[in-house]
Design a protein around this motif. Sequence first.
Motif, PDB file in Angstrom:
ATOM      1  N   PRO A  85    -133.853  91.277 -24.003  1.00 33.65           N
ATOM      2  CA  PRO A  85    -133.731  90.924 -25.402  1.00 33.65           C
ATOM      3  C   PRO A  85    -132.833  91.490 -26.794  1.00 33.65           C
ATOM      4  CG  PRO A  85    -135.848  91.275 -24.888  1.00 33.65           C
ATOM      5  CD  PRO A  85    -134.766  92.017 -23.934  1.00 33.65           C
ATOM      6  N   GLY A  86    -132.347  90.358 -27.252  1.00 27.95           N
ATOM      7  CA  GLY A  86    -131.675  90.400 -28.513  1.00 27.95           C
ATOM      8  C   GLY A  86    -130.210  90.926 -28.256  1.00 27.95           C
ATOM      9  N   GLU A  87    -129.710  91.289 -26.801  1.00 27.88           N
ATOM     10  CA  GLU A  87    -128.378  91.250 -26.519  1.00 27.88           C
ATOM     11  C   GLU A  87    -127.875  90.640 -26.897  1.00 27.88           C
ATOM     12  OE1 GLU A  87    -125.447  93.637 -25.911  1.00 27.88           O
ATOM     13  OE2 GLU A  87    -127.337  94.582 -25.403  1.00 27.88           O
ATOM     14  N   ALA A  88    -126.312  90.362 -27.291  1.00 27.58           N
ATOM     15  CA  ALA A  88    -125.538  89.455 -27.962  1.00 27.58           C
ATOM     16  C   ALA A  88    -124.735  89.416 -26.241  1.00 27.58           C
ATOM     17  CB  ALA A  88    -124.626  89.457 -28.974  1.00 27.58           C
ATOM     18  N   ILE A  89    -123.670  88.266 -26.126  1.00 28.02           N
ATOM     19  CA  ILE A  89    -122.642  88.259 -25.439  1.00 28.02           C
ATOM     20  C   ILE A  89    -121.484  88.207 -25.987  1.00 28.02           C
ATOM     21  CG2 ILE A  89    -123.894  87.593 -23.270  1.00 28.02           C
ATOM     22  CD1 ILE A  89    -122.578  84.983 -23.813  1.00 28.02           C
ATOM     23  N   VAL A  90    -120.373  87.946 -25.280  1.00 28.29           N
ATOM     24  CA  VAL A  90    -118.838  87.977 -25.931  1.00 28.29           C
ATOM     25  C   VAL A  90    -118.599  86.956 -24.671  1.00 28.29           C
ATOM     26  CG1 VAL A  90    -116.302  88.142 -26.286  1.00 28.29           C
ATOM     27  CG2 VAL A  90    -117.453  89.837 -26.429  1.00 28.29           C
ATOM     28  N   ARG A  91    -118.126  85.583 -25.772  1.00 28.54           N
ATOM     29  CA  ARG A  91    -117.437  84.402 -24.671  1.00 28.54           C
ATOM     30  C   ARG A  91    -115.855  83.989 -25.249  1.00 28.54           C
ATOM     31  NH1 ARG A  91    -116.263  79.195 -24.839  1.00 28.54           N
ATOM     32  NH2 ARG A  91    -116.950  78.244 -22.927  1.00 28.54           N
ATOM     33  N   LEU A  92    -115.840  84.942 -24.117  1.00 27.59           N
ATOM     34  CA  LEU A  92    -113.705  84.506 -24.157  1.00 27.59           C
ATOM     35  C   LEU A  92    -113.303  83.115 -23.038  1.00 27.59           C
ATOM     36  CD1 LEU A  92    -111.601  85.938 -24.385  1.00 27.59           C
ATOM     37  CD2 LEU A  92    -111.448  87.206 -23.079  1.00 27.59           C
ATOM     38  N   GLU A  93    -112.918  82.251 -23.839  1.00 25.34           N
ATOM     39  CA  GLU A  93    -112.233  81.272 -23.580  1.00 25.34           C
ATOM     40  C   GLU A  93    -110.123  81.484 -23.542  1.00 25.34           C
ATOM     41  OE1 GLU A  93    -112.254  76.429 -24.063  1.00 25.34           O
ATOM     42  OE2 GLU A  93    -113.320  77.947 -25.469  1.00 25.34           O
ATOM     43  N   ARG A  94    -109.747  80.876 -22.738  1.00 21.74           N
ATOM     44  CA  ARG A  94    -108.357  81.216 -21.915  1.00 21.74           C
ATOM     45  C   ARG A  94    -107.593  80.553 -21.432  1.00 21.74           C
ATOM     46  NH1 ARG A  94    -107.236  87.699 -20.997  1.00 21.74           N
ATOM     47  NH2 ARG A  94    -109.872  87.481 -19.959  1.00 21.74           N
ATOM     48  N   LEU A  95    -106.258  80.472 -21.475  1.00 20.31           N
ATOM     49  CA  LEU A  95    -105.626  79.609 -20.622  1.00 20.31           C
ATOM     50  C   LEU A  95    -104.469  80.243 -20.257  1.00 20.31           C
ATOM     51  CD1 LEU A  95    -104.769  76.836 -19.722  1.00 20.31           C
ATOM     52  CD2 LEU A  95    -104.111  76.143 -22.035  1.00 20.31           C
ATOM     53  N   ARG A  96    -104.006  80.123 -18.736  1.00 21.66           N
ATOM     54  CA  ARG A  96    -102.320  80.551 -18.324  1.00 21.66           C
ATOM     55  C   ARG A  96    -101.699  79.431 -18.312  1.00 21.66           C
ATOM     56  NH1 ARG A  96    -107.500  84.106 -18.077  1.00 21.66           N
ATOM     57  NH2 ARG A  96    -106.434  86.144 -17.795  1.00 21.66           N
ATOM     58  N   ARG A  97    -100.923  79.197 -18.599  1.00 23.72           N
ATOM     59  CA  ARG A  97     -99.644  78.303 -18.265  1.00 23.72           C
ATOM     60  C   ARG A  97     -98.589  79.220 -17.878  1.00 23.72           C
ATOM     61  NH1 ARG A  97    -100.981  77.516 -24.270  1.00 23.72           N
ATOM     62  NH2 ARG A  97    -102.089  75.618 -24.172  1.00 23.72           N
ATOM     63  N   HIS A  98     -97.484  78.168 -17.333  1.00 26.55           N
ATOM     64  CA  HIS A  98     -96.858  79.032 -16.148  1.00 26.55           C
ATOM     65  C   HIS A  98     -95.486  77.399 -16.508  1.00 26.55           C
ATOM     66  CE1 HIS A  98     -93.437  80.462 -13.690  1.00 26.55           C
ATOM     67  NE2 HIS A  98     -93.876  79.307 -13.146  1.00 26.55           N
ATOM     68  N   ARG A  99     -94.631  77.660 -17.393  1.00 28.63           N
ATOM     69  CA  ARG A  99     -93.474  76.660 -18.280  1.00 28.63           C
ATOM     70  C   ARG A  99     -94.178  75.731 -18.642  1.00 28.63           C
ATOM     71  NH1 ARG A  99     -88.600  78.078 -15.608  1.00 28.63           N
ATOM     72  NH2 ARG A  99     -88.595  79.534 -14.560  1.00 28.63           N
ATOM     73  N   ASP A 100     -95.070  75.677 -19.546  1.00 26.96           N
ATOM     74  CA  ASP A 100     -95.456  74.346 -20.072  1.00 26.96           C
ATOM     75  C   ASP A 100     -96.621  74.149 -19.131  1.00 26.96           C
ATOM     76  OD1 ASP A 100     -94.390  75.377 -22.983  1.00 26.96           O
ATOM     77  OD2 ASP A 100     -92.552  73.585 -22.607  1.00 26.96           O
ATOM     78  N   ASP A 101     -97.148  73.781 -18.124  1.00 27.57           N
ATOM     79  CA  ASP A 101     -98.036  73.199 -17.525  1.00 27.57           C
ATOM     80  C   ASP A 101     -99.522  74.106 -16.899  1.00 27.57           C
ATOM     81  OD1 ASP A 101     -96.569  71.538 -16.726  1.00 27.57           O
ATOM     82  OD2 ASP A 101     -95.551  72.475 -14.896  1.00 27.57           O
ATOM     83  N   ALA A 102    -100.026  73.899 -17.466  1.00 23.04           N
ATOM     84  CA  ALA A 102    -101.750  74.385 -17.373  1.00 23.04           C
ATOM     85  C   ALA A 102    -101.883  74.845 -15.911  1.00 23.04           C
ATOM     86  CB  ALA A 102    -103.006  73.761 -17.833  1.00 23.04           C
ATOM     87  N   LEU A 103    -102.239  76.110 -16.177  1.00 18.14           N
ATOM     88  CA  LEU A 103    -102.645  76.832 -14.429  1.00 18.14           C
ATOM     89  C   LEU A 103    -103.518  77.736 -13.903  1.00 18.14           C
ATOM     90  CD1 LEU A 103    -100.482  77.819 -11.646  1.00 18.14           C
ATOM     91  CD2 LEU A 103    -100.493  79.611 -13.153  1.00 18.14           C
ATOM     92  N   LEU A 104    -103.921  78.007 -15.201  1.00 22.96           N
ATOM     93  CA  LEU A 104    -105.656  78.685 -14.648  1.00 22.96           C
ATOM     94  C   LEU A 104    -106.095  78.439 -16.164  1.00 22.96           C
ATOM     95  CD1 LEU A 104    -106.229  81.485 -12.892  1.00 22.96           C
ATOM     96  CD2 LEU A 104    -107.761  81.054 -15.077  1.00 22.96           C
ATOM     97  N   TYR A 105    -107.839  77.725 -16.413  1.00 26.34           N
ATOM     98  CA  TYR A 105    -108.855  78.203 -17.595  1.00 26.34           C
ATOM     99  C   TYR A 105    -110.031  78.660 -17.338  1.00 26.34           C
ATOM    100  CZ  TYR A 105    -112.157  76.014 -21.137  1.00 26.34           C
ATOM    101  OH  TYR A 105    -113.160  75.542 -21.288  1.00 26.34           O
TER     102      TYR A 105
END
Length: 241
Positions: free
Chosen positions: A122-142
């Motif tokens: 109880p009381g423990e916070a989390i980190v939420r990390l949201e990232r996007l990998r692009r290759h040549r301007d194309d979305a590759l991995l979210y």
Amino acid sequence: MTRRHPTLAIQIRDRLHALIVEQGLRPGDRLPSENELMTLFDVGRTSIREAFKLLEQEGLIQARHGDGRYLTSQPSLDRPLTRLEGVTEMLASRGFTADNTVLDVVATEPDRHQRELLQLPPGEAIVRLERLRRHRDDALLYSIDLFPRSLIGRPMDEVDWTGSLFQLLTEYGHTIAYAVAQVRAVTLSHAQAERIGSHEDGGAWLLLLQTHHDSAGRPLLYSQDYHRGTDFSFHLVRRRD
């Protein structure tokens, strides 16, 4: 148990995958000749031809008699599902120089499901990390990663969130030893497609859900990785007892 290393032909095939990506070759483009690749990779003709044969079996290239070999489709990132690796390491191993964009990073209160997944007190916070990998301007991995805030003992605005998360956790004494994974075929919602700037909201993506643990079994990280279906595949070996 002796670890099996990839044959030379497989190594050359993987280097050809990387070369195709680096040179930005598209379907219909001609590949370098056997002589050019022998000089570039410092290997014999037989190894080059065996690697070409593997690419032909994958449907990636086509030989035209007397005119060389041509690319028929874009190479995909085919990885063994049993191999645990971070997204950054996976992309680098196949020659993808992807741009890593942090869409959001925040310390927040976990919901009940997240607290159970990470076995948080109880009381423990989390980190939420949201990232996007692009290759040549194309979305590759979210990707969306969740982990206990206490694992990183410094202010969040002092952390470089664009690098390897596995490596970052290791630097703070938390080494990931194994993961429990689930793979689903999904389509992005319209909101998700807009979020990552993709026009393929109806396209197929592979969602890899993983809970990562240390050697003592403590859950360190929960990740949701959306891999674009046209660029990724995963394989595993099934055996009969």
